[in-house]
Design a protein around this motif. Structure first.
Motif, PDB file in Angstrom:
ATOM      1  N   ALA A  52      27.542  39.715  51.446  1.00  0.00           N
ATOM      2  CA  ALA A  52      27.962  38.425  50.884  1.00  0.00           C
ATOM      3  C   ALA A  52      27.826  38.394  49.368  1.00  0.00           C
ATOM      4  CB  ALA A  52      27.164  37.289  51.521  1.00  0.00           C
ATOM      5  N   LYS A  53      26.767  38.974  48.829  1.00  0.00           N
ATOM      6  CA  LYS A  53      26.554  38.935  47.378  1.00  0.00           C
ATOM      7  C   LYS A  53      27.668  39.677  46.648  1.00  0.00           C
ATOM      8  CE  LYS A  53      22.374  39.083  45.841  1.00  0.00           C
ATOM      9  NZ  LYS A  53      21.033  39.485  45.440  1.00  0.00           N
ATOM     10  N   ALA A  54      28.024  40.854  47.128  1.00  0.00           N
ATOM     11  CA  ALA A  54      29.096  41.625  46.486  1.00  0.00           C
ATOM     12  C   ALA A  54      30.435  40.916  46.647  1.00  0.00           C
ATOM     13  CB  ALA A  54      29.175  43.030  47.079  1.00  0.00           C
ATOM     14  N   ILE A  55      30.664  40.323  47.797  1.00  0.00           N
ATOM     15  CA  ILE A  55      31.915  39.593  48.024  1.00  0.00           C
ATOM     16  C   ILE A  55      31.985  38.387  47.112  1.00  0.00           C
ATOM     17  CG2 ILE A  55      33.188  38.210  49.707  1.00  0.00           C
ATOM     18  CD1 ILE A  55      32.154  40.254  51.838  1.00  0.00           C
ATOM     19  N   HIS A  56      30.875  37.696  46.945  1.00  0.00           N
ATOM     20  CA  HIS A  56      30.860  36.520  46.082  1.00  0.00           C
ATOM     21  C   HIS A  56      31.185  36.908  44.640  1.00  0.00           C
ATOM     22  CE1 HIS A  56      29.875  32.603  44.513  1.00  0.00           C
ATOM     23  NE2 HIS A  56      29.045  33.164  43.650  1.00  0.00           N
ATOM     24  N   ARG A  57      30.619  38.008  44.165  1.00  0.00           N
ATOM     25  CA  ARG A  57      30.917  38.461  42.801  1.00  0.00           C
ATOM     26  C   ARG A  57      32.401  38.802  42.664  1.00  0.00           C
ATOM     27  NH1 ARG A  57      25.656  40.845  43.128  1.00  0.00           N
ATOM     28  NH2 ARG A  57      26.544  42.785  43.899  1.00  0.00           N
ATOM     29  N   ASN A  58      32.981  39.395  43.696  1.00  0.00           N
ATOM     30  CA  ASN A  58      34.396  39.740  43.683  1.00  0.00           C
ATOM     31  C   ASN A  58      35.242  38.464  43.675  1.00  0.00           C
ATOM     32  OD1 ASN A  58      36.596  41.484  43.667  1.00  0.00           O
ATOM     33  ND2 ASN A  58      36.707  41.555  45.882  1.00  0.00           N
ATOM     34  N   GLN A  59      34.807  37.424  44.370  1.00  0.00           N
ATOM     35  CA  GLN A  59      35.539  36.162  44.373  1.00  0.00           C
ATOM     36  C   GLN A  59      35.530  35.549  42.982  1.00  0.00           C
ATOM     37  OE1 GLN A  59      33.475  34.160  47.537  1.00  0.00           O
ATOM     38  NE2 GLN A  59      35.002  34.726  49.060  1.00  0.00           N
ATOM     39  N   GLN A  60      34.417  35.662  42.275  1.00  0.00           N
ATOM     40  CA  GLN A  60      34.341  35.157  40.907  1.00  0.00           C
ATOM     41  C   GLN A  60      35.378  35.857  40.033  1.00  0.00           C
ATOM     42  OE1 GLN A  60      32.643  32.087  40.983  1.00  0.00           O
ATOM     43  NE2 GLN A  60      32.440  32.777  38.894  1.00  0.00           N
ATOM     44  N   ARG A  61      35.473  37.169  40.164  1.00  0.00           N
ATOM     45  CA  ARG A  61      36.445  37.940  39.379  1.00  0.00           C
ATOM     46  C   ARG A  61      37.862  37.513  39.744  1.00  0.00           C
ATOM     47  NH1 ARG A  61      34.132  42.694  39.566  1.00  0.00           N
ATOM     48  NH2 ARG A  61      34.899  43.225  41.626  1.00  0.00           N
ATOM     49  N   SER A  62      38.126  37.291  41.021  1.00  0.00           N
ATOM     50  CA  SER A  62      39.444  36.839  41.459  1.00  0.00           C
ATOM     51  C   SER A  62      39.772  35.471  40.880  1.00  0.00           C
ATOM     52  CB  SER A  62      39.506  36.781  42.993  1.00  0.00           C
ATOM     53  OG  SER A  62      39.352  38.059  43.537  1.00  0.00           O
ATOM     54  N   ASN A  63      38.797  34.572  40.887  1.00  0.00           N
ATOM     55  CA  ASN A  63      39.010  33.245  40.309  1.00  0.00           C
ATOM     56  C   ASN A  63      39.360  33.344  38.832  1.00  0.00           C
ATOM     57  OD1 ASN A  63      38.494  32.021  42.747  1.00  0.00           O
ATOM     58  ND2 ASN A  63      36.385  31.507  42.253  1.00  0.00           N
ATOM     59  N   GLU A  64      38.689  34.228  38.122  1.00  0.00           N
ATOM     60  CA  GLU A  64      38.972  34.416  36.700  1.00  0.00           C
ATOM     61  C   GLU A  64      40.378  34.972  36.484  1.00  0.00           C
ATOM     62  OE1 GLU A  64      35.726  36.877  35.453  1.00  0.00           O
ATOM     63  OE2 GLU A  64      34.263  35.257  35.721  1.00  0.00           O
ATOM     64  N   GLN A  65      40.800  35.893  37.343  1.00  0.00           N
ATOM     65  CA  GLN A  65      42.153  36.442  37.239  1.00  0.00           C
ATOM     66  C   GLN A  65      43.194  35.352  37.492  1.00  0.00           C
ATOM     67  OE1 GLN A  65      41.773  39.557  40.157  1.00  0.00           O
ATOM     68  NE2 GLN A  65      41.494  41.140  38.592  1.00  0.00           N
ATOM     69  N   ILE A  66      42.959  34.507  38.477  1.00  0.00           N
ATOM     70  CA  ILE A  66      43.879  33.412  38.778  1.00  0.00           C
ATOM     71  C   ILE A  66      43.946  32.449  37.604  1.00  0.00           C
ATOM     72  CG2 ILE A  66      44.216  31.372  40.250  1.00  0.00           C
ATOM     73  CD1 ILE A  66      42.993  33.144  42.549  1.00  0.00           C
ATOM     74  N   GLU A  67      42.789  32.138  37.036  1.00  0.00           N
ATOM     75  CA  GLU A  67      42.735  31.226  35.882  1.00  0.00           C
ATOM     76  C   GLU A  67      43.533  31.775  34.699  1.00  0.00           C
ATOM     77  OE1 GLU A  67      41.936  27.696  34.192  1.00  0.00           O
ATOM     78  OE2 GLU A  67      41.219  28.246  36.189  1.00  0.00           O
ATOM     79  N   ARG A  68      43.395  33.089  34.437  1.00  0.00           N
ATOM     80  CA  ARG A  68      44.157  33.700  33.338  1.00  0.00           C
ATOM     81  C   ARG A  68      45.650  33.637  33.617  1.00  0.00           C
ATOM     82  NH1 ARG A  68      39.806  37.311  33.386  1.00  0.00           N
ATOM     83  NH2 ARG A  68      40.935  38.826  34.631  1.00  0.00           N
ATOM     84  N   ALA A  69      46.039  33.875  34.865  1.00  0.00           N
ATOM     85  CA  ALA A  69      47.466  33.827  35.214  1.00  0.00           C
ATOM     86  C   ALA A  69      48.007  32.402  35.056  1.00  0.00           C
ATOM     87  CB  ALA A  69      47.669  34.309  36.646  1.00  0.00           C
ATOM     88  N   LEU A  70      47.230  31.409  35.452  1.00  0.00           N
ATOM     89  CA  LEU A  70      47.669  30.023  35.298  1.00  0.00           C
ATOM     90  C   LEU A  70      47.789  29.664  33.815  1.00  0.00           C
ATOM     91  CD1 LEU A  70      45.578  28.304  38.103  1.00  0.00           C
ATOM     92  CD2 LEU A  70      48.065  28.636  38.069  1.00  0.00           C
ATOM     93  N   ASP A  71      46.838  30.105  33.014  1.00  0.00           N
ATOM     94  CA  ASP A  71      46.884  29.844  31.574  1.00  0.00           C
ATOM     95  C   ASP A  71      48.124  30.493  30.948  1.00  0.00           C
ATOM     96  OD1 ASP A  71      44.546  28.377  31.701  1.00  0.00           O
ATOM     97  OD2 ASP A  71      43.279  30.024  30.957  1.00  0.00           O
ATOM     98  N   ALA A  72      48.426  31.716  31.363  1.00  0.00           N
ATOM     99  CA  ALA A  72      49.592  32.421  30.833  1.00  0.00           C
ATOM    100  C   ALA A  72      50.877  31.696  31.226  1.00  0.00           C
ATOM    101  CB  ALA A  72      49.604  33.863  31.313  1.00  0.00           C
ATOM    102  N   ALA A  73      50.928  31.182  32.452  1.00  0.00           N
ATOM    103  CA  ALA A  73      52.129  30.458  32.911  1.00  0.00           C
ATOM    104  C   ALA A  73      52.294  29.168  32.137  1.00  0.00           C
ATOM    105  CB  ALA A  73      52.017  30.174  34.402  1.00  0.00           C
TER     106      ALA A  73
END
Length: 76
Positions: A52-73
């Motif tokens: 769960a800890k490793a998955i949670h860290r990966n989810q944080q990275r995914s959220n950041e990637q989504i945020e950057r994509a939304l900002d770029a759009a």
């Protein structure tokens, strides 16, 4: 069979240390949990319970990637 020095190493104390490290590395590298579970021979439920800890860290990275994509759009 392990050699005498391998059997005396700290990794031999916990048989799944290398497996755990490998699965954690896959998750931390961004491999999807479904693919990691398949490769490790786990169900998704087992993967989420033990990693769960490793998955949670990966989810944080995914959220950041989504945020950057939304900002770029928004900039277009």
């Amino acid at each position: 069979m392990l050699t005498e020095s391998e059997a005396a190493s700290p990794l031999a104390d916990v048989p799944y240390s290398l497996r755990h490290a490998g699965v954690s590395l896959w998750l931390e590298s961004g491999v999807s949990p479904a693919e990691v579970a398949r490769r490790a021979g786990h169900s998704i439920a087992v993967l989420f319970r033990f990693y769960a800890k490793a998955i949670h860290r990966n989810q944080q990275r995914s959220n950041e990637q989504i945020e950057r994509a939304l900002d770029a759009a928004d900039e277009q």
